[in-house]
Design a protein around this motif. Structure first.
Motif, PDB file in Angstrom:
ATOM      1  N   MET A 103       0.830  -1.197   0.000  1.00 56.61           N
ATOM      2  CA  MET A 103       0.000   0.000   0.000  1.00 56.61           C
ATOM      3  C   MET A 103       0.870   1.255   0.000  1.00 56.61           C
ATOM      4  SD  MET A 103      -2.983   1.069   2.676  1.00 56.61           S
ATOM      5  CE  MET A 103      -4.045  -0.228   2.064  1.00 56.61           C
ATOM      6  N   LEU A 104       2.051   1.168   0.595  1.00 56.04           N
ATOM      7  CA  LEU A 104       2.921   2.333   0.706  1.00 56.04           C
ATOM      8  C   LEU A 104       3.971   2.379  -0.393  1.00 56.04           C
ATOM      9  CD1 LEU A 104       3.438   2.496   4.578  1.00 56.04           C
ATOM     10  CD2 LEU A 104       1.743   3.658   3.171  1.00 56.04           C
ATOM     11  N   ASN A 105       3.738   1.691  -1.510  1.00 63.14           N
ATOM     12  CA  ASN A 105       4.706   1.713  -2.604  1.00 63.14           C
ATOM     13  C   ASN A 105       4.739   3.071  -3.299  1.00 63.14           C
ATOM     14  OD1 ASN A 105       5.486  -0.901  -2.202  1.00 63.14           O
ATOM     15  ND2 ASN A 105       4.015  -1.776  -3.642  1.00 63.14           N
ATOM     16  N   ASN A 106       3.655   3.842  -3.188  1.00 73.86           N
ATOM     17  CA  ASN A 106       3.616   5.148  -3.836  1.00 73.86           C
ATOM     18  C   ASN A 106       4.617   6.088  -3.178  1.00 73.86           C
ATOM     19  OD1 ASN A 106       2.880   7.688  -4.902  1.00 73.86           O
ATOM     20  ND2 ASN A 106       0.796   6.950  -5.263  1.00 73.86           N
ATOM     21  N   LYS A 107       5.462   6.723  -3.983  1.00 75.97           N
ATOM     22  CA  LYS A 107       6.535   7.563  -3.443  1.00 75.97           C
ATOM     23  C   LYS A 107       5.997   8.779  -2.690  1.00 75.97           C
ATOM     24  CE  LYS A 107      10.055   6.313  -6.852  1.00 75.97           C
ATOM     25  NZ  LYS A 107      10.964   6.811  -7.899  1.00 75.97           N
ATOM     26  N   LYS A 108       4.765   9.183  -2.985  1.00 73.72           N
ATOM     27  CA  LYS A 108       4.249  10.385  -2.326  1.00 73.72           C
ATOM     28  C   LYS A 108       4.127  10.196  -0.814  1.00 73.72           C
ATOM     29  CE  LYS A 108      -0.741   9.470  -2.580  1.00 73.72           C
ATOM     30  NZ  LYS A 108      -2.024   9.954  -3.114  1.00 73.72           N
ATOM     31  N   TYR A 109       4.050   8.910  -0.370  1.00 72.60           N
ATOM     32  CA  TYR A 109       3.898   8.669   1.053  1.00 72.60           C
ATOM     33  C   TYR A 109       5.202   8.899   1.817  1.00 72.60           C
ATOM     34  CZ  TYR A 109      -0.558   6.599  -0.232  1.00 72.60           C
ATOM     35  OH  TYR A 109      -1.812   6.395  -0.708  1.00 72.60           O
ATOM     36  N   ALA A 151      -1.859   8.286   7.446  1.00 76.34           N
ATOM     37  CA  ALA A 151      -0.965   7.314   8.071  1.00 76.34           C
ATOM     38  C   ALA A 151      -1.706   6.489   9.114  1.00 76.34           C
ATOM     39  CB  ALA A 151       0.220   8.041   8.712  1.00 76.34           C
ATOM     40  N   ALA A 152      -2.589   7.137   9.868  1.00 78.61           N
ATOM     41  CA  ALA A 152      -3.373   6.416  10.872  1.00 78.61           C
ATOM     42  C   ALA A 152      -4.299   5.404  10.214  1.00 78.61           C
ATOM     43  CB  ALA A 152      -4.180   7.416  11.700  1.00 78.61           C
ATOM     44  N   LYS A 153      -4.913   5.771   9.099  1.00 81.82           N
ATOM     45  CA  LYS A 153      -5.793   4.830   8.382  1.00 81.82           C
ATOM     46  C   LYS A 153      -4.994   3.644   7.861  1.00 81.82           C
ATOM     47  CE  LYS A 153      -9.635   7.718   6.752  1.00 81.82           C
ATOM     48  NZ  LYS A 153      -9.275   9.069   7.170  1.00 81.82           N
ATOM     49  N   HIS A 154      -3.800   3.922   7.304  1.00 81.14           N
ATOM     50  CA  HIS A 154      -2.963   2.823   6.814  1.00 81.14           C
ATOM     51  C   HIS A 154      -2.580   1.881   7.950  1.00 81.14           C
ATOM     52  CE1 HIS A 154      -1.595   5.147   2.994  1.00 81.14           C
ATOM     53  NE2 HIS A 154      -2.619   4.354   2.746  1.00 81.14           N
ATOM     54  N   PHE A 155      -2.266   2.441   9.102  1.00 81.61           N
ATOM     55  CA  PHE A 155      -1.905   1.604  10.241  1.00 81.61           C
ATOM     56  C   PHE A 155      -3.082   0.727  10.668  1.00 81.61           C
ATOM     57  CE2 PHE A 155      -1.992   0.926  14.837  1.00 81.61           C
ATOM     58  CZ  PHE A 155      -0.815   0.207  15.009  1.00 81.61           C
ATOM     59  N   VAL A 156      -4.272   1.314  10.741  1.00 80.46           N
ATOM     60  CA  VAL A 156      -5.450   0.550  11.164  1.00 80.46           C
ATOM     61  C   VAL A 156      -5.784  -0.525  10.132  1.00 80.46           C
ATOM     62  CG1 VAL A 156      -7.923   0.702  11.638  1.00 80.46           C
ATOM     63  CG2 VAL A 156      -6.371   2.413  12.564  1.00 80.46           C
ATOM     64  N   PHE A 157      -5.677  -0.198   8.857  1.00 79.39           N
ATOM     65  CA  PHE A 157      -5.947  -1.195   7.815  1.00 79.39           C
ATOM     66  C   PHE A 157      -4.969  -2.359   7.918  1.00 79.39           C
ATOM     67  CE2 PHE A 157      -5.432  -2.952   3.544  1.00 79.39           C
ATOM     68  CZ  PHE A 157      -6.751  -3.195   3.182  1.00 79.39           C
ATOM     69  N   ALA A 158      -3.681  -2.032   8.129  1.00 74.75           N
ATOM     70  CA  ALA A 158      -2.681  -3.096   8.296  1.00 74.75           C
ATOM     71  C   ALA A 158      -2.966  -3.912   9.549  1.00 74.75           C
ATOM     72  CB  ALA A 158      -1.282  -2.482   8.366  1.00 74.75           C
ATOM     73  N   LEU A 159      -3.415  -3.264  10.601  1.00 75.29           N
ATOM     74  CA  LEU A 159      -3.760  -3.967  11.836  1.00 75.29           C
ATOM     75  C   LEU A 159      -4.904  -4.948  11.606  1.00 75.29           C
ATOM     76  CD1 LEU A 159      -3.482  -4.203  14.974  1.00 75.29           C
ATOM     77  CD2 LEU A 159      -5.190  -2.380  15.117  1.00 75.29           C
ATOM     78  N   ILE A 160      -5.918  -4.505  10.866  1.00 79.00           N
ATOM     79  CA  ILE A 160      -7.086  -5.353  10.593  1.00 79.00           C
ATOM     80  C   ILE A 160      -6.671  -6.604   9.838  1.00 79.00           C
ATOM     81  CG2 ILE A 160      -9.259  -5.482   9.320  1.00 79.00           C
ATOM     82  CD1 ILE A 160      -9.526  -2.423   9.829  1.00 79.00           C
ATOM     83  N   GLY A 212     -22.351   1.615  10.498  1.00 82.15           N
ATOM     84  CA  GLY A 212     -22.881   0.292  10.189  1.00 82.15           C
ATOM     85  C   GLY A 212     -21.901  -0.645   9.515  1.00 82.15           C
ATOM     86  N   ALA A 213     -20.676  -0.183   9.274  1.00 80.01           N
ATOM     87  CA  ALA A 213     -19.696  -1.005   8.562  1.00 80.01           C
ATOM     88  C   ALA A 213     -18.813  -1.750   9.558  1.00 80.01           C
ATOM     89  CB  ALA A 213     -18.828  -0.155   7.648  1.00 80.01           C
ATOM     90  N   SER A 214     -18.506  -3.006   9.229  1.00 78.66           N
ATOM     91  CA  SER A 214     -17.519  -3.764   9.980  1.00 78.66           C
ATOM     92  C   SER A 214     -16.124  -3.321   9.549  1.00 78.66           C
ATOM     93  CB  SER A 214     -17.714  -5.261   9.729  1.00 78.66           C
ATOM     94  OG  SER A 214     -16.571  -6.003  10.112  1.00 78.66           O
ATOM     95  N   VAL A 215     -15.142  -3.577  10.394  1.00 77.09           N
ATOM     96  CA  VAL A 215     -13.770  -3.231  10.015  1.00 77.09           C
ATOM     97  C   VAL A 215     -13.301  -4.054   8.816  1.00 77.09           C
ATOM     98  CG1 VAL A 215     -13.157  -2.505  12.342  1.00 77.09           C
ATOM     99  CG2 VAL A 215     -12.796  -4.886  11.672  1.00 77.09           C
ATOM    100  N   PHE A 216     -13.963  -5.180   8.576  1.00 74.07           N
ATOM    101  CA  PHE A 216     -13.593  -6.018   7.439  1.00 74.07           C
ATOM    102  C   PHE A 216     -14.336  -5.612   6.157  1.00 74.07           C
ATOM    103  CE2 PHE A 216     -12.961  -8.666  11.222  1.00 74.07           C
ATOM    104  CZ  PHE A 216     -11.644  -9.039  11.047  1.00 74.07           C
ATOM    105  N   ASP A 217     -15.193  -4.594   6.246  1.00 76.27           N
ATOM    106  CA  ASP A 217     -15.999  -4.188   5.101  1.00 76.27           C
ATOM    107  C   ASP A 217     -15.398  -3.039   4.316  1.00 76.27           C
ATOM    108  OD1 ASP A 217     -17.873  -6.083   5.783  1.00 76.27           O
ATOM    109  OD2 ASP A 217     -19.186  -4.685   6.854  1.00 76.27           O
ATOM    110  N   VAL A 218     -14.280  -2.478   4.783  1.00 73.95           N
ATOM    111  CA  VAL A 218     -13.811  -1.221   4.191  1.00 73.95           C
ATOM    112  C   VAL A 218     -12.351  -1.312   3.770  1.00 73.95           C
ATOM    113  CG1 VAL A 218     -15.453   0.210   5.472  1.00 73.95           C
ATOM    114  CG2 VAL A 218     -13.235  -0.324   6.500  1.00 73.95           C
ATOM    115  N   ILE A 219     -12.006  -0.420   2.857  1.00 73.45           N
ATOM    116  CA  ILE A 219     -10.638  -0.244   2.383  1.00 73.45           C
ATOM    117  C   ILE A 219     -10.432   1.243   2.157  1.00 73.45           C
ATOM    118  CG2 ILE A 219     -11.280  -0.542  -0.036  1.00 73.45           C
ATOM    119  CD1 ILE A 219      -8.547  -1.767  -0.552  1.00 73.45           C
ATOM    120  N   ILE A 220      -9.189   1.678   2.073  1.00 67.78           N
ATOM    121  CA  ILE A 220      -8.895   3.096   1.880  1.00 67.78           C
ATOM    122  C   ILE A 220      -8.934   3.430   0.398  1.00 67.78           C
ATOM    123  CG2 ILE A 220      -7.200   4.927   2.255  1.00 67.78           C
ATOM    124  CD1 ILE A 220      -6.049   3.139   4.512  1.00 67.78           C
TER     125      ILE A 220
END
Length: 451
Positions: free
Chosen positions: A1-7, A17-26, A114-122
């Motif tokens: 997910m962090l392959n983009n150089k802009k990150y 960054a917080a969203k990426h961390f939570v997504f990786a945690l999930i 109403g969304a589960s943590v497994f229902d979403v992506i960034i």
């Protein structure tokens, strides 16, 4: 997910960054959980993110600071630097947790209602959460495609395919687990046949069985990969090697429980190579990742040593739910009945929804009514059984699709062949007949034969 150089530049905001961390945690801790544990993990993580933390109360923080001081006093004189460092780190963390910036981070990673943590992506275009369901492509029925090759994407398959793409790009080995009929093999093969993946990789499949040997597995690896040098094998230069190992846990253990084919894979991944069986020299393996699939132990499948599983990122394929099953069979049956040439009567095409609903209901009823016992251990049903019913309906002669009543009878016949023929006594068979009649009365309006 962090392959983009802009990150790695200034335009990487803390909220993203917080969203990426939570997504990786999930998808690190939660990906390997079974269907019963995922709701608990979802509740825990959402509660953790939205927790008040007791930030407005200073008493707890003071108590924690005293405890840390007491623990550090045990380090003696030599631990003074450690004590000072711990106190400094604790105060910094405590100040951050009570800061406005941290509260804003918690707000920024709040999930859709109403969304589960497994229902979403960034969504990388707007840096906001979006549901996996929005990425499910619309299925277009192809009359020329064999039924066995049909893949109807659902939210779960899209999520798994996306994770496969992310992990393979980062050269991570992947283990996909799940009960029989969850579509592990189909999802992986469908992913590997994406044109972009085919262009950039060399992939092949190894099917393990009870008779699989380490020698045979090594011969396949050496035969399919390119010998770049005498002591180096891998894919052609410029491509990535992907080895898909299906039914990973089926090789029969030896007398002392070793499974040579699995130990060979462990050596390939852990030590990055294998030994030449004739020269006894080490052959290095490069630019190759392994994707494996297996079901739970039992019925010819065995426990896999943790020496191997620790080297994989594990993804658990969930059971196909009622809504997903309805989505899959609706796309197939509706596409079949509306794409026949010459066109089928409208009364037949209108049976698509009742056929789907009845199939899903009959499958669920069979799973809950006819449970396995020691004398009926084969009373186990999965998505393949429902798929077999639909397959039988779609492979009949053309005359069966001209009259609604004949199509209903065809469906009943296939349901009996898939489910009733598995039952071993008259009591169960009579019970199934009652269930089938209930389904027919519930979902089908008995049409009169066309004149």
């Amino acid at each position: 997910m962090l392959n983009n150089k802009k990150y790695y530049e200034d335009q990487y905001p803390a909220s993203l960054a917080a969203k990426h961390f939570v997504f990786a945690l999930i998808w690190t801790f939660g990906a390997s959980l079974d269907d019963q544990s995922k709701p608990r993990f979802n509740e825990f993580l959402i509660g953790l993110i939205t927790l008040d933390w007791g930030m407005t109360s200073g008493g707890d923080n003071d108590d924690n600071e005293i405890d840390i001081k007491k623990d550090n006093q045990q380090d003696g004189v030599g631990g003074k630097n450690k004590t000072t460092s711990n106190q400094t780190n604790y105060k910094a963390a405590s100040q951050f947790l009570t800061s406005e910036a941290f509260m804003q981070l918690l707000v920024s990673i709040t999930f859709p209602r109403g969304a589960s943590v497994f229902d979403v992506i960034i969504n990388e275009s707007n840096n906001q959460w979006e549901r996996w369901a929005s990425r499910v492509p619309v299925y277009k029925y192809d009359p020329q495609q064999p039924y066995e090759e049909i893949v109807v994407q659902t939210q779960d398959t899209v999520a798994t395919t996306t994770l496969l793409n992310m992990l393979i790009k980062s050269h991570t080995n992947i283990l996909i687990t799940g009960t029989t009929g969850t579509g592990k093999t189909i999802v992986v093969n469908d992913f590997l046949h994406i044109p972009d993946i085919q262009d950039k990789s060399l992939f092949f499949q190894i099917n393990f069985s009870a008779q699989t040997s380490a020698k045979g597995t090594q011969e396949v690896l050496e035969g399919r990969l390119t010998h770049r040098r005498s002591n180096l094998i891998g894919p052609p230069v410029g491509k990535q090697g992907i080895v898909f190992v299906d039914d990973l846990n089926t090789p029969t253990p030896e007398i002392y429980f070793a499974q040579p084919p699995i130990e060979l894979l462990r050596q390939c991944i852990d030590q990055k190579g294998i030994y030449d069986r004739k020269k006894l020299t080490f052959i290095h393996l490069t630019e190759t990742v392994f994707v494996a699939a297996c079901g739970p132990p039992g019925g010819g499948r065995h426990e896999i040593t943790q020496r191997l599983t620790r080297l994989f990122h594990t993804i658990g394929m969930p059971q196909v739910g009622t809504s997903a099953m309805t989505q899959i069979f609706s796309a197939i049956i509706t596409g079949f009945l509306t794409n026949q040439k010459p066109a089928l009567p409208q009364t037949v095409q209108e049976l698509a929804k009742p056929l789907v609903d009845a199939t899903v209901f009959l499958y669920n009823k069979a799973c809950t009514t006819f449970l396995p016992t020691p004398s009926k251990s084969h009373y186990t049903f999965n998505l393949r059984d429902a798929s077999s019913l639909v397959s039988g309906v779609l492979h009949a002669s053309p005359g069966c699709y001209q009259i609604p009543l004949i199509l209903v009878k065809l469906w009943s016949h296939e349901g009996c062949r898939v489910f009733r023929d598995r039952l071993i006594d008259d009591t169960d068979r009579n019970l199934f007949d009652c269930v089938l009649m209930g389904v027919l009365n519930k979902y089908y309006i008995r049409p009169e034969p066309d004149e």
